[in-house]
Design an enzyme around this catalytic site. Structure first.
Site, PDB file in Angstrom:
ATOM      1  N   ASP A 140     -14.279 -11.580   3.812  1.00 10.19           N
ATOM      2  CA  ASP A 140     -15.530 -10.897   4.194  1.00 10.19           C
ATOM      3  C   ASP A 140     -15.356  -9.397   4.077  1.00 10.19           C
ATOM      4  O   ASP A 140     -14.415  -8.919   3.450  1.00 10.19           O
ATOM      5  CB  ASP A 140     -15.937 -11.311   5.617  1.00 10.19           C
ATOM      6  N   HIS A 188     -19.943  -7.607   9.435  1.00 15.58           N
ATOM      7  CA  HIS A 188     -20.152  -9.025   9.160  1.00 15.58           C
ATOM      8  C   HIS A 188     -18.905  -9.887   9.401  1.00 15.58           C
ATOM      9  O   HIS A 188     -18.969 -10.941  10.032  1.00 15.58           O
ATOM     10  CB  HIS A 188     -20.623  -9.166   7.707  1.00 15.58           C
ATOM     11  N   SER A 194     -24.672 -17.325   7.216  1.00 14.69           N
ATOM     12  CA  SER A 194     -23.434 -16.585   7.467  1.00 14.69           C
ATOM     13  C   SER A 194     -22.748 -17.051   8.738  1.00 14.69           C
ATOM     14  O   SER A 194     -21.519 -17.039   8.827  1.00 14.69           O
ATOM     15  CB  SER A 194     -23.718 -15.086   7.581  1.00 14.69           C
TER      16      SER A 194
END
Length: 460
Positions: A165, A204, A393
């Site tokens: 990520d 994220h 996600s």
């Protein structure tokens, strides 16, 4: 203590009452069974031995020879430890040992007490969270806490979950302690420090990692497999064949068990090149000493078909035959309005969506100065946690964490067997008419992932 114990012994529902003993400060208990092993001295008079045992009100259970006996205390005897100690003082006796049952260090499983667990409805949806029942449906969850309780485990530290990520706040309480982080890597900076770039707002990866393996440490959130370890891999500067080979080659070589990928190409139409396809296939088929790495990919949040070339929508990552393509459903067991769909969807998992709630997970901590010189709080929300994470996600690392829990229980499963297990044990949600004769839905895959059912299938 003696009076209390005598009172309990006299109660009709109590079969036996005894003391518990410890040999050190390690809290490992030893419980007398009531039996003793007694060996009389070779020159002892048998009648005197008989008299001694009668004086202690002992009953014969078994003979192991002429002078070796297993005896049992009776209601008139002192407790087995005192009886053994008394017999050891006699010259008639060479051995008087009480039978002590021990159980190792008792590690009774308890549900984690982390303060935000009550808000993590995706692990167990009670129908009432965050002060309301609005937007919640009891049971609209991944059955994770049920699985913890039935399997008596929160995962194994031997199981390593790689998350590829944008960056990871490794100073966060959810990722510190006891070798939690394994083989971190940053392919953008070419370093071993995959910290977020605050100016790029790299929040994220920290949120995804928390969903999968956030610590059970009595504060904050809990991941689906909190005792498993994290391999944080910060991606490179672009989505080239070389980068994809580097990422998946690295996690395979570093012996990751699972890989969570909550990303895809920006282009709506993105077929994989042969090099990219083979890099993922090699990881999925040859990783983990030939058992294969379980690779999870988010299906995407564009509400389109992941494999519809005529409409120019194609996600080469999600449709790869060796990956688990994860769609999203809501806190009311409905399809998330944004979730991509298609015949290659394997499973869906709880996340945000219209009419439902977001996911509570870890968030990047700290402050930074933005490009305009303003002081800003890092992360999606102020503080160490956010309640507003979501999309496929979030669904993707949830599935990865659940698969890590499954491999903690049965590590010899291949990647293909893990995929088949979660598909076979999923629970159907949504419109029954959306499922075909093989039990597959374009929108939900084989249904919402059901951790408890998967674990039950393993344990049985």
């Amino acid at each position: 203590m003696e009076n209390t114990l005598d009172t309990l012994r006299n109660n009709a529902v109590v079969a036996s009452g005894t003391h518990v003993f410890y040999t050190s400060e390690d809290e490992v208990p030893f419980v007398p069974t009531g039996q003793l092993y007694v060996i009389c001295a070779d020159d002892a008079d048998p009648e005197k031995c008989q008299q001694l045992l009668e004086e202690h009100n002992l009953e014969f259970i078994e003979a192991r020879g002429e002078r070796k006996f297993i005896v049992q205390v009776t209601s008139e005897s002192e407790n087995p430890i005192k009886t053994a100690q008394s017999l050891q003082q006699s010259p008639l006796i060479t051995v008087a040992e009480p039978d002590l049952a021990t159980f190792g260090k008792l590690k009774v499983f308890t549900t984690p007490l982390d303060s935000l667990l009550r808000d993590q409805w995706h692990l167990r949806n009670t129908g009432f969270h965050r002060g309301t029942s609005q937007g919640f449906l009891k049971g609209a969850d991944a059955r994770v806490i049920d699985a913890w309780e039935s399997s008596q485990t929160l995962g194994s530290p031997g199981v390593i979950v790689a998350v590829i990520d944008d960056g990871f706040d490794l100073s966060h309480p959810e990722f510190v302690g006891n070798g939690k982080v394994v083989a971190p890597r940053d392919f953008t900076r070419n370093s071993l420090d995959p910290q977020p770039d605050f100016l790029q707002e790299d929040w994220h990866g920290t949120a995804c990692a928390g969903v999968a393996v956030g610590n059970a440490n009595s504060s904050g959130i809990v991941g689906a497999a909190p005792s498993c370890r994290l391999m944080p891999v910060r991606w490179g500067r672009d989505l080239s064949d070389r980068e994809i080979e580097n990422w998946f080659g690295y996690v395979r070589e570093q012996e990751a068990w699972l890989v969570s990928c909550s990303w895809g190409a920006a282009a709506n139409y993105f077929p994989l090149s042969t090099r990219a396809f083979d890099a993922i296939a090699q990881c999925a088929r040859e990783g983990r000493n030939g058992l294969g790495c379980v690779i999870c990919f988010a299906a995407g949040n564009s509400n389109h078909n992941i494999n519809d070339p005529t409409s120019r929508t194609l996600d080469g990552f999600a449709i790869h035959p060796d990956v688990i393509a994860v769609a999203a459903c809501t806190s009311r067991d409905q399809r998330s309005n944004y979730s991509n769909y298609g015949k290659e969807i394997s499973i869906c998992a709880p996340s945000s969506g219209s009419g439902g709630w977001g996911i509570t997970t870890s968030d990047v901590i700290g402050q930074y100065t933005d490009r305009n010189g303003n002081q800003r709080e890092a992360g999606y929300s102020i503080g160490a946690y956010t309640n507003d994470f979501g999309g496929t996600s979030s669904a993707c690392p949830l599935v990865a964490g659940i698969c890590a829990l499954i491999l903690s229980i049965k590590p010899q499963l291949t990647a293909a067997q893990v995929k088949e297990l979660i598909q076979r044990t999923a629970r159907r949600i949504g419109d029954p008419a959306s499922y075909d004769n093989q039990g597959h839905s374009m929108f939900y895959g084989y249904g919402c992932i059901d951790t408890a059912s998967a674990v039950k299938a393993l344990l049985s």
